[in-house]
Design an enzyme around this catalytic site. Structure first.
Site, PDB file in Angstrom:
ATOM      1  N   HIS A  49      -7.110  -4.068  10.351  1.00 17.94           N
ATOM      2  CA  HIS A  49      -6.862  -3.904   8.909  1.00 17.94           C
ATOM      3  C   HIS A  49      -5.576  -4.614   8.500  1.00 17.94           C
ATOM      4  CE1 HIS A  49      -4.617   0.146   9.657  1.00 17.94           C
ATOM      5  NE2 HIS A  49      -3.708  -0.702   9.209  1.00 17.94           N
ATOM      6  N   GLU A  83      -9.597  -1.618   5.264  1.00 22.25           N
ATOM      7  CA  GLU A  83     -10.203  -1.213   6.533  1.00 22.25           C
ATOM      8  C   GLU A  83     -11.501  -1.983   6.805  1.00 22.25           C
ATOM      9  OE1 GLU A  83      -8.664   0.452   8.621  1.00 22.25           O
ATOM     10  OE2 GLU A  83      -7.916   2.390   7.953  1.00 22.25           O
ATOM     11  N   ASN A 100      -7.288  -1.973  14.433  1.00 25.37           N
ATOM     12  CA  ASN A 100      -8.688  -2.319  14.135  1.00 25.37           C
ATOM     13  C   ASN A 100      -8.797  -3.563  13.249  1.00 25.37           C
ATOM     14  OD1 ASN A 100      -7.799  -1.409  11.670  1.00 25.37           O
ATOM     15  ND2 ASN A 100      -9.308   0.227  11.453  1.00 25.37           N
ATOM     16  N   ASP A 132       0.815  -1.215   0.000  1.00 28.70           N
ATOM     17  CA  ASP A 132       0.000   0.000   0.000  1.00 28.70           C
ATOM     18  C   ASP A 132       0.852   1.270   0.000  1.00 28.70           C
ATOM     19  OD1 ASP A 132       1.006  -0.311   2.566  1.00 28.70           O
ATOM     20  OD2 ASP A 132      -0.927  -0.684   3.490  1.00 28.70           O
TER      21      ASP A 132
HETATM   22  C1  GLP Z   1      -0.312   0.567   8.598  1.00 27.91           C
HETATM   23  C2  GLP Z   1      -0.030  -0.271   7.339  1.00 27.91           C
HETATM   24  C3  GLP Z   1      -0.202  -1.729   7.603  1.00 27.91           C
HETATM   25  C4  GLP Z   1       0.460  -2.061   8.917  1.00 27.91           C
HETATM   26  C5  GLP Z   1      -0.311  -1.443  10.038  1.00 27.91           C
HETATM   27  C6  GLP Z   1       0.303  -1.668  11.414  1.00 27.91           C
HETATM   28  O1  GLP Z   1      -1.433   1.336   8.553  1.00 27.91           O
HETATM   29  N1  GLP Z   1      -0.829   0.084   6.210  1.00 27.91           N
HETATM   30  O2  GLP Z   1       0.355  -2.472   6.540  1.00 27.91           O
HETATM   31  O3  GLP Z   1       0.487  -3.451   9.120  1.00 27.91           O
HETATM   32  O4  GLP Z   1      -0.501  -0.066   9.815  1.00 27.91           O
HETATM   33  O5  GLP Z   1       1.366  -0.818  11.627  1.00 27.91           O
HETATM   34  P1  GLP Z   1       2.407  -0.960  12.802  1.00 27.91           P
HETATM   35  O6  GLP Z   1       3.283  -2.076  12.431  1.00 27.91           O
HETATM   36  O7  GLP Z   1       3.114   0.349  12.819  1.00 27.91           O
HETATM   37  O8  GLP Z   1       1.632  -1.229  14.036  1.00 27.91           O
END
Ligand code: GLP
Length: 247
Positions: free
Chosen positions: A139, A144, A137, A67
């Site tokens: 995702h 989402e 949440n 993404d």
């Molecule tokens: C982001 C990314 C995800 C990631 C998630 C968790 O929004 N789009 O791919 O897995 O958040 O992030 P973190 O590893 O910083 O908790």
């Protein structure tokens, strides 16, 4: 689904990096699906160290990322292009032809740009391994929670809780992008193997939903991993309580 519990974040990342090393050792031309966020940082640090030491040959891999925020240029420090370049692509000396990070320009045709993400995901076969983190949440990528999920790559409006969670990466006063382009659920679930890493109590809700029963819900996208036959979930001690006794 295979569950691995490690002492802490560093140990989780060491385990995950080993899994990636094994995939590349078995198939030097492996295609890796990659993630951003805080979680993969120590994984990429280890891969970079192994490359530097000459103990793993990454020269023939290809990569596709999940993404990217909409509205950040590739050289913006919080863009996922920049993140990948800093943490992995430069250290591993990967060429632009070996890597793909989604991008979306709202002034251009949306379906063409989303189509390019699916093309990169599936051309030559889907990723051999998809590395995933998970949002608080539930995702995955930027898919989402909602009444429906989308199979193909698409533009996503980020949930308020995601904006709040990701605000920590932006300097104070700077607005967090509210939209992103993301690989869809089909692309994620097409990978040969999925390796999800989650650490810290903020991920309790998501990990509980993933581990407690067989339910799959669009309101917690990570639960769709229950539909995949080859998933490994690596969690730290803080999340071990989320698992049912039977696991
Ligand atoms: C982001 C990314 C995800 C990631 C998630 C968790 O929004 N789009 O791919 O897995 O958040 O992030 P973190 O590893 O910083 O908790």
């Amino acid at each position: 689904m295979k569950w691995i519990i490690k002492e802490d974040y560093e140990a989780c990342c060491a385990y995950a990096a080993e899994q990636i090393r094994a995939v590349v050792a078995a198939k030097p031309t492996a295609k890796l699906g990659l993630a951003t966020g805080g979680t993969p940082v120590a994984i990429y640090r280890l891969l970079a160290a192994w490359h530097q030491a000459g103990s793993v040959d990454f020269s023939q891999i290809t990569t596709v990322n999940l993404d990217e925020y909409v509205g950040l240029s590739p050289d913006h420090p919080q863009s996922y292009h920049y993140f990948m370049q800093q943490h992995l692509f430069s250290p591993l000396q990967l060429t632009p032809a070996q890597t793909f990070v989604p991008s979306l320009d709202l002034a251009k045709d949306l379906s063409d740009q989303a189509g390019a993400v699916d093309e990169a995901t599936f051309a030559g076969g889907p990723p051999d391994l998809q590395l995933l983190g998970v949002g608080q949440n539930g995702h995955i990528g930027f898919n989402e929670p909602g009444d429906t999920l989308t199979a193909s790559a698409h533009l996503e409006t980020l949930a308020p809780s995601t904006l709040e969670a990701n605000a920590r990466f932006f300097v104070e006063g700077e607005s967090v992008p509210t939209q992103a382009i993301t690989m869809g659920m089909q692309g994620i679930l097409a990978a040969g193997k999925i390796l999800l890493v989650a650490c810290g109590s903020a991920k309790k809700q998501a990990i509980t939903a993933l581990s407690q029963d067989g339910a799959v819900s669009t309101h917690c996208p990570v639960t769709f991993l229950k539909l995949h036959h080859n998933v490994e979930v690596v969690i730290d001690q803080e999340l071990a309580d989320c698992l049912p006794q039977s696991l």
